[in-house]
Enzyme design. Structure first.
Site, PDB file in Angstrom:
ATOM      1  N   HIS A  54      45.345 126.170  47.198  1.00 23.15           N
ATOM      2  CA  HIS A  54      43.902 125.923  47.298  1.00 23.15           C
ATOM      3  C   HIS A  54      43.628 125.072  48.544  1.00 23.15           C
ATOM      4  CE1 HIS A  54      42.911 126.651  42.763  1.00 23.15           C
ATOM      5  NE2 HIS A  54      43.731 127.562  43.250  1.00 23.15           N
ATOM      6  N   GLU A  56      41.930 122.320  49.141  1.00 23.54           N
ATOM      7  CA  GLU A  56      42.078 120.867  49.035  1.00 23.54           C
ATOM      8  C   GLU A  56      43.556 120.480  49.014  1.00 23.54           C
ATOM      9  OE1 GLU A  56      40.344 122.962  47.168  1.00 23.54           O
ATOM     10  OE2 GLU A  56      38.533 122.041  46.327  1.00 23.54           O
ATOM     11  N   CYS A  89      38.671 122.299  41.655  1.00 23.70           N
ATOM     12  CA  CYS A  89      39.122 122.785  40.345  1.00 23.70           C
ATOM     13  C   CYS A  89      39.971 121.695  39.674  1.00 23.70           C
ATOM     14  CB  CYS A  89      39.932 124.064  40.545  1.00 23.70           C
ATOM     15  SG  CYS A  89      41.593 123.750  41.197  1.00 23.70           S
ATOM     16  N   CYS A  92      43.043 120.727  41.907  1.00 24.31           N
ATOM     17  CA  CYS A  92      42.675 119.985  43.119  1.00 24.31           C
ATOM     18  C   CYS A  92      42.124 118.603  42.782  1.00 24.31           C
ATOM     19  CB  CYS A  92      41.676 120.787  43.936  1.00 24.31           C
ATOM     20  SG  CYS A  92      42.411 122.275  44.637  1.00 24.31           S
TER      21      CYS A  92
HETATM   22 ZN   LIG Z   1      41.575 124.005  43.485  1.00 23.18          ZN
END
Ligand SMILES: [Zn+2]
Length: 173
Positions: A54, A56, A89, A92
């Site tokens: 992801h 981040e 999310c 993250c």
């Molecule tokens: Zn994430």
């Protein structure tokens, strides 16, 4: 707030790269207390075949030297801000928590489905830790819509027809 917009636009540059690479169009940048971008990350889930890639996490992974005192085996606990085009999310949000250097998070668009930062901030788990992180959720309507439209296009391109990203995309006058 001017700087927030500037850095969110930098995160969008990363999101555009992800879009071109055929994965989730989400980008992130980490900024230090002097207003310098120390790292850039973008989603690479489908481009790198890595479910954990992801934006981040990508930005945090390459910030190790800025966050860790390797010689003394300590966390530096800096005062960084992470800008991301989408609300973090659960993975993250917890990665942000566990690097101990990101004290503020700003995101362009809320994520009703996978967004977790606001939920963690409501508690009860790890609330003493999450209390050390502040956030600004979707501060600019035009940037929120820009991200929502990119997510809608991405979802539709994969065959998901009725995606929640398609709705609520009007600029309020
Ligand atoms: Zn994430």
């Amino acid at each position: 707030m001017i700087d927030d917009r500037k850095f969110l636009l930098e995160a969008f540059k990363e999101a555009e790269k992800s879009k071109e690479e055929g994965t989730y169009p989400i980008g992130a940048v980490i900024v230090n207390s002097d207003g310098m971008i120390i790292s850039r990350g973008r989603n690479k889930v489908f481009s790198d075949c890595d479910t954990t890639a992801h934006a981040e996490v990508d930005a945090i992974r390459i910030s190790g030297l800025a966050m860790l005192d390797i010689e003394n085996k300590r966390f530096l606990k800096e005062d960084f801000t992470l800008y991301t085009t989408c609300e973090p999310c659960p993975m993250c949000s917890c990665s942000i928590l566990l690097c101990f250097s990101i004290k503020r998070v700003v995101w362009a668009a809320n994520d009703k489905e996978m967004g977790a930062m606001r939920k963690f901030k409501e508690g009860p788990h790890f609330l003493d830790r999450f209390n050390k992180i502040s956030y600004d959720a979707a501060p600019f309507r035009d940037l929120e819509i820009r991200q929502r439209k990119m997510m809608a296009e991405w979802s539709i391109s994969r065959g998901f027809k009725d995606t929640p990203w398609q709705y609520d995309n009007e600029i309020e006058e």
